[in-house]
Structures are given as structure tokens and as C-alpha cells.
Scaffold this active site. Structure first.
Site, PDB file in Angstrom:
ATOM      1  N   CYS C 248       0.820  -1.373  -0.021  1.00 12.19           N
ATOM      2  CA  CYS C 248       0.197   0.031   0.156  1.00 12.19           C
ATOM      3  C   CYS C 248       0.897   1.286   0.116  1.00 12.19           C
ATOM      4  O   CYS C 248       1.758   1.577   0.852  1.00 12.19           O
ATOM      5  CB  CYS C 248      -0.914  -0.278   1.290  1.00 12.19           C
ATOM      6  SG  CYS C 248      -1.860   1.581   1.511  1.00 12.19           S
ATOM      7  N   CYS C 251      -0.061   3.062   3.452  1.00 11.81           N
ATOM      8  CA  CYS C 251       0.214   2.669   4.956  1.00 11.81           C
ATOM      9  C   CYS C 251       1.312   1.485   4.860  1.00 11.81           C
ATOM     10  O   CYS C 251       1.660   1.076   5.859  1.00 11.81           O
ATOM     11  CB  CYS C 251      -0.972   2.023   5.560  1.00 11.81           C
ATOM     12  SG  CYS C 251      -1.613   0.590   4.721  1.00 11.81           S
TER      13      CYS C 251
END
Lengths: 256, 227, 300
Positions: C248, C251
Site C-alpha cells: 500500500c 500505509c
């Protein structure tokens, strides 16, 4: 030798109209029987009763099952009957679209019966499909094409491959060459004859085409108005017909 | 081997007013192993009818036809088919085959259907085709495109491929040249020598005299009414 | 049975709790109980007209309405996100008609209605996951007859399901079905898991109750907690729970299902967690992805 199929007093009526009545015969392993008669003679009704597509009003259809010997397929449970029709039986429809999945590739059509009985190895399913396409003279490069891209004769051959891949012992055929060009018919008949002989199949072929039964069937059953009017060895029935209707049928064929 | 007793045959023409035509009655013929019986009689006297009755192609009206113990007049279709496959051969002048099958396989097929291994069957087929002067270059082709004479010889090769204990020969030498005629007569003699019971129709008198042990005039079996 | 206010004004303004009348909820609960008793079996139910179009989750909403209690906390996600139109309107619908608490946090919710995802955080006992289902019949694309598919289920004739996978491999060289990947439940019924990505399939063996509602097709089915759910496959083409091979960008999670976002006309792409709550929670805990900004700095 015990019969593969014993038909006893099968009757089916549609209201007051007789579909077929008092039909009895034994079919032995490796035997090919033709059922001839004109449209409405009850031959298709009879075939559908035998193949479990229609429930007869009376009579028994005994089949020599692999696991439990002679079983009445009319009274057996639906799961058992459907299992038979996926394994030991095959049904070749007159119209290939009734017997094929038109939106599934040729390979998928042939592989379906294998997967239905538990085949779970893609590579093996595919190589069996290729083998069967070859046996019905469809080139393996066509394996991923859909039947919609095939000619009528090819569709019919694909239907046959799809039916025979699980090694059935009894094949029902409803006018297998109907609607095909004469030259395509000849090739299909030749192929069917070869497969039937090679695999030792028993078959019941419904047709109104006497040339088809002369080539494929060992014996004949002639039907008229739901009744069996004559039975016997194919060449004997065609060359020395006894019943008035059979004589009319035989003499009505145009000589080429 | 072939025992015909009191055989009769009628044709009922349902579509022509139900006329019943008696064509044969009281036929008695006995053919033993190694024996060849010639059928004679005028055209239409019933020679072919008798052959067809024995082969199960026509349905008898009465009497009995025992071929190797099986009564052909009463047998089930599958029993007749088994008889034809194993024990009763029939050679006619006309070849009836499925298109697309190579000549060699057409000739070998009767052997394959009785379980002879393919290699042995092909060797036998090659021998017969050579003897009957079918050029080797034609063996891999379907006989449907052959000349009439070639088709006839392919048919004879096919008929003699398997050594049937009983045989029916319908004009096997008709319209053959001298060489091929000689081959066919030798084949018949060889079949007799190994013990085959044969019923034949020969218009060729010389051939008939050479291979037939006895002759039967089928006019003797013609019913009074039709005579 | 809940009593309604009887004053004329109240009658005009008040909905029954969670919109549906009690008789309807009882009917739906019976279908749910039957579904739980026969895992994977499609139970027909008398789907009601809802104040939203078919395809917007009418099945899921009816199931949610039937299971919601006044003390429940509801979370609604659409493709993993709490903030998309569909999720927001369904959440507001129940806030208004049931007056229940809502949340965006997976762990705090007792009922989660979802469209096309299973949350990343493992669900626990006591939670209920409600799926919105467009087409409940996994065999439908190959067999158009409902009579025939019902018979196939009852007789366990599932060869056709593998035909679909076979077609995939023959056309794409691998099983290309990426969502609504068929499963077999407790070695009996073949079931459509709704259009969740196949990445989520292994999560279906979970501690929470899973309920599936198809409004237009009028079917409810269910998977009780800790039920065996096996994705169909071939011996030589085993099932793989695939996702984009990336972490991601916000994150940094490399274990979550990712959405691919096109950033500009030049084809710049960004991969972000499809589960917004999961991503937010990770960022809150201090995880930062390749293109992410530490949370403390981003907060104004």
C-alpha cells in the site's frame, strides 16, 4: 449372455392419444437396434421413455448396471438415473444445439462429462478432449473454439465426442443425421459405425431414414401409430418385409 | 453342415391387394462338410431365393434350415449375425461397403471381427488381393472408386478371407477373365479341401462341373400353383 | 412485537424499527435460520420493495434490517470503503430508521454490511457480516434454467462449475476468475461468495456469522462460524488468493487487498488499501507507505 437392456411392455399415452404401447425387446451388449417409422409413429416417445426423459405410464426399462445388475430405470431414484445418463448412457440429439453447450469451447464440451464424474486434473481432461476430438475428426487446433463457429456436421461430431468420452455402454440416438447434407451424413455414419464397432457399444437409433439403419443397425423395429408392427434382422426386414406398413415404407424409398 | 428340410417361402404383397405368391415349397437340401452343391434351374426358379433364405435375408414361411445346428428360420437376429460372422460366408457379385475404408481393411475386416490379430489379418488380405490381381497401389484406396471387375474381385477376397465352415457363392466367376476365374475356382477347391460346405450358383457350366459334387434343380421346389 | 406510537403525527413520521415491519423481519429471520442450518443453500424469501433501486444492496439491507437490534453498532462498506455513496446512504438509512449507532471501525461493529469485500481485520465471534449479492446462483452463467440449477444443487451435480474454470484456463492459461470465485461449503453446496475478490476467499472460514442477501433474485444464504469453505480448483491449477504484487502506497501494508488508482493522464498509478479502515488504523499506528505522509504532519 445377459441383455444390457430389457424393455417390458412400455406404454405412454398423451391423454387419449397413444404415444407408444406394448413395446418389449431385449438389447444385448454390442447390438445396434434401429427404430423406424414416420413422424408421429411413437419412435421418439419410445426413445425418450427408454432414456429417462419421459416417464412411461406402464412398463419396465431394465438396465444391467455395473454396480447392482439389472435395475428398473423407471422406478430408480432420479440421482441414480441422472448418474447413469452421465456415465453409462449417452444421448445424441438430432439438433446439436440441444446436446451441446453453445457458449462453451469444444474442449469444455467434451470435458464436461469427465468433470461431472470427478476429473479434477486440467491437463488430463484436456488431453482426453484432444484425443476425442481427433477420433471424431476435429483437428485439435479447434479445441478452444465454440461450437457456434462449427459447421453442422462438426457440431454433430462434437456432440458425439462429448457423449462418448466417459465410455458409455448404451447410446441413444435421435435422428443423428437429420438435417445434414448427404455427403456430411455419409461421413458421420461411417464414423459412428466405426466407433460403435470399436467400442463395442450398444445403441438404439431412431430415424426415418432406412439407409441409415441399413448401414448402422443390426436389427430393426418398425413402428406405426404407437405400435411395433415388425421386428427382425435389418437386412431381412428391409429385403423381405412382412407387414403391410413396412412394405409400404420400403417401397416408398426413392432409388438412386 | 447345411440341412434344409421341407422349406417353403411365400411373398405376401399387402399393397397389391394382399396377393400371396408361393415361390417355394418342400425344399430339401443337405450339404456336408467338404461338399459343394450347385443350384440350377431357369432364371426366376428360386436359386437366389434359396440362398437368401439360408443366409437369413429372407424369412421362411415354413420348414427348417439348420446351419451348423442353428435353425435360421427361427433364430434371433443376434444369433444370425453371429452365424454370419463366424460360420456362414456369402459371396455375391456386388460389393457393398462403407465409403472411405481402404481396400486392405475391407478384405481384412471379416478376420478382425472374429478376433484375428490385425497383423495376421492384413497378411492374409494381402495374399488374397495379390492372388486376385488387384494392383498393390490400390490397396490403400477405398474400393468404391474401382471398376466393376475390380470391385467383384475385392468382394471375393473379402468373402474368402475368413475360413467359414459354410459358404454361399452367388455367381463368383461371372465375367472374370480366365486367370482370375482360375484363381477363384482354386479358392473354392481349397475351401472344400479344408472341409467347407458350399452352396453355389454358377452359370458357367465348366466351372460348375469342376467344383460341384452334386447339382440340385430348384425347379423341383416350385409350388404347383405358381408353376 | 414492537409497539408503534399511535398518535396521528407519530404515525406519519415514524418508521418501524429498521424500516421493515415485524412480520417481514420474522419471515426473513426464518430464511436466515434455514440458511444457517444448511450452509451454502440458497433459501428463497419474499424480498420486499426497498426505498432504493435493485443493485444497490436491497438484499443486504433486508438481511441487515432483520438482524439489527437497538443495541447494535453498524458498519457499512462498499468495496472496502466506508465513505462511498452506497455505504454512506445505507449507513444513513439505518441511522434514520433504526436509530442505531454506526462506526467505521471493523472491530467496534457488531453488524457489518458489505458490498464486494471482506474486511482485512479478522472478524470475531458475535459479529455478523452481511453481503450484498447480485446473482446468487454460481451455475447461472452456464445453465440458464433455474429448475435445472436447483436440481443440480440437490443432486450435487457440480461438474459444470469446473467447466467454467476449465474455460478460464483454456482461454487465459490460468484461472482468470478474479472475483465471485466459486466455493464449496462444508463439502456440500457450491456457493457464489458474491463478487468479493478471490483474495478474500480464504477469509470465509471465520469466527463471525456470514449472511448473504440477494434482493432482486429473492435468495438468502449463510455460512455459520467456523464452517469449511473451499475454493474450487484443479489439481494442476490450484487456487491462489492473488492480489496486486505491491505494498500500500499510503500505509505500507503488504498483506492487504489493494485498489489501483490512476493519478494523472500520464498513467501514474498508486496502490492503496481497499479497506479504508484498515489503512487508516495502520497510518494512525505510525505506518507509512512509499507515497504516504506521516499522519501527525498531515493533520492540520
Amino acid at each position: 449372455m445377459t441383455p444390457l437392456l430389457q424393455v417390458k411392455d412400455i406404454a405412454k399415452t398423451y391423454g387419449a392419444r397413444i404415444g407408444c404401447t406394448a413395446v418389449s425387446f431385449d438389447l444385448y451388449p454390442g447390438e445396434v437396434m434401429g427404430i423406424v417409422g414416420e413422424s408421429g409413429s411413437g419412435k421418439s416417445t419410445l426413445l425418450n421413455c427408454l432414456a429417462g426423459h419421459l416417464e412411461p405410464d406402464a412398463g419396465q426399462v431394465l438396465f444391467d448396471t455395473r454396480s447392482a445388475g439389472m435395475q428398473d430405470t423407471v422406478t430408480m431414484s432420479e440421482p441414480e438415473r441422472r448418474m447413469l445418463s452421465r456415465t453409462d448412457w449417452a444421448f445424441v440429439h438430432q439438433h446439436a444445439r440441444d446436446g451441446l453447450r453453445m457458449n462453451v469451447s469444444a474442449g469444455g464440451n467434451v470435458g464436461e462429462r469427465l468433470m461431472a464424474v470427478g476429473a479434477r486434473h486440467y491437463g488430463e481432461i484436456r488431453s482426453q478432449a484432444i484425443d476425442w476430438l481427433d477420433r471424431v475428426e476435429i483437428h485439435e487446433t479447434r479445441i478452444d473454439d465454440r461450437p457456434t463457429a462449427f459447421s453442422g456436421g462438426m457440431q454433430q461430431r462434437l456432440q458425439i465426442a462429448r457423449n462418448l468420452v466417459t465410455g458409455p455402454r448404451l447410446v441413444f440416438m435421435d435422428e443423428p443425421t437429420g438435417g445434414l447434407d448427404v455427403s456430411v451424413q455419409a461421413r458421420l455414419l461411417d464414423l459412428l459405425r466405426g466407433l460403435v464397432r470399436k467400442m463395442g457399444l450398444s445403441a438404439i437409433i431412431v430415424t426415418h431414414d432406412l439407409a441409415v439403419v441399413r448401414l448402422l443397425a443390426d436389427r430393426l423395429m418398425v413402428m406405426k401409430d404407437g405400435h411395433v408392427v415388425e421386428t427382425g434382422l435389418t437386412d431381412q426386414v428391409l429385403d423381405d418385409p412382412q407387414h403391410a406398413y413396412t412394405q409400404l415404407l420400403v417401397s416408398s424409398v426413392l432409388q438412386v | 453342415m447345411i440341412e434344409i428340410t421341407n422349406l417353403s417361402k411365400t411373398f405376401t404383397l399387402h399393397n397389391q391387394g394382399g396377393v400371396v405368391i408361393p415361390v417355394m415349397q418342400g425344399a430339401n437340401v443337405s450339404v456336408g462338410a467338404g461338399e459343394c452343391v450347385g443350384l440350377i434351374g431357369a432364371s426366376g426358379a428360386g436359386k437366389s431365393t434359396l440362398m437368401r433364405l439360408v443366409y437369413g435375408n429372407y424369412l421362411a414361411a415354413g420348414g427348417q434350415i439348420l446351419v451348423d445346428g442353428l435353425d435360421v428360420t427361427q433364430a434371433e437376429p443376434r444369433e444370425i449375425l453371429a452365424l454370419r460372422r463366424d460360420r456362414l460366408g456369402y459371396v455375391s457379385q456386388f460389393l457393398r461397403v462403407v465409403p472411405r475404408v481402404p481396400t486392405l481393411d475391407v478384405v481384412a475386416e471379416p478376420l478382425l471381427s472374429v478376433g484375428v490379430d490385425p497383423e495376421t489379418a492384413r497378411i492374409r488380405a494381402r495374399t488374397l488381393l495379390s492372388r486376385l490381381n488387384i494392383p498393390e497401389r490400390l490397396w490403400s484406396l477405398s474400393p468404391t472408386s474401382f471398376s466393376g471387375g475390380e470391385q467383384q474381385r475385392v468382394n471375393i477376397a473379402r468373402g474368402f478371407a475368413h475360413e467359414y465352415p459354410a459358404m454361399l457363392l452367388d455367381e463368383p466367376t461371372a465375367s472374370l477373365d480366365a486367370g482370375n476365374r482360375e484363381t477363384v475356382l482354386s479358392l473354392i477347391e481349397e475351401a472344400k479341401a479344408r472341409g467347407a460346405a458350399i452352396i453355389g450358383i454358377f452359370h458357367d457350366e465348366a466351372a460348375r462341373d469342376r467344383v460341384c459334387d452334386r447339382q440340385i434343380n430348384v425347379s423341383d421346389f416350385t409350388p404347383e400353383a405358381a408353376a | 412485537m414492537t409497539h408503534l406510537y399511535t398518535t396521528p403525527e407519530a404515525e406519519m413520521n415514524a418508521y418501524n424499527f429498521a424500516y421493515l415491519d415485524e412480520q417481514t423481519k420474522r419471515m426473513i429471520r426464518r430464511a436466515i435460520l434455514k440458511g444457517l442450518a444448511i450452509p451454502g443453500y440458497q433459501v428463497p424469501f419474499a424480498s420486499r420493495e426497498m426505498p432504493m433501486p435493485y443493485g444497490w444492496g436491497t438484499g443486504g439491507v433486508q438481511v441487515s434490517a432483520a438482524v439489527l437490534m437497538p443495541e447494535d453498532t453498524l458498519k457499512v462498506i462498499d468495496q472496502g470503503a466506508d465513505d462511498t455513496t452506497n455505504a454512506v446512504s445505507i449507513r444513513k438509512f439505518f441511522e434514520k430508521t433504526a436509530g442505531i449507532a454506526t462506526t467505521e471501525q471493523t472491530t467496534k461493529a457488531s453488524v457489518i454490511q458489505t458490498r464486494h469485500r471482506i474486511p482485512e481485520a479478522a472478524l470475531s465471534e458475535g459479529q455478523i457480516l452481511v453481503y450484498q449479492v447480485p446473482i446468487p446462483e454460481p451455475l447461472r452463467f452456464l445453465e440458464p434454467s433455474e429448475v435445472e440449477t436447483r436440481k443440480m444443487h440437490s443432486l450435487e451435480e457440480y461438474g459444470l462449475m469446473h467447466v467454467k474454470l476449465y474455460e478460464d484456463i483454456s482461454r487465459h492459461g490460468a484461472i482468470a476468475t478474479a472475483y465471485a470465485y466459486p466455493v464449496k461449503v462444508e463439502e456440500r453446496y457450491v456457493m457464489d461468495p458474491s463478487p468479493i475478490p478471490k483474495f478474500d476467499n480464504p477469509k470465509m472460514e471465520m469466527a463471525a456469522i456470514q449472511l448473504f442477501g440477494a434482493g432482486r433474485e429473492q435468495r438468502i444464504y449463510a455460512i455459520p462460524p467456523y464452517t469449511q469453505v473451499v475454493s474450487l480448483d484443479f489439481d494442476d491449477f490450484p487456487f491462489e488468493a492473488s492480489k496486486a504484487d505491491h505494498a500500500c502506497d499510503l500505509c505500507g501494508a503488504d498483506d492487504s487487498y489493494l485498489d489501483e488508482v490512476i493519478m494523472d493522464d500520464k498513467g501514474t498509478r498508486m496502490f492503496v488499501c481497499s479497506d479504508t479502515d484498515y489503512c487508516a488504523a495502520r497510518r494512525h499506528a505510525g505506518h507509512v507507505g512509499a507515497q504516504g505522509i506521516p499522519e501527525k504532519e498531515s493533520v492540520i
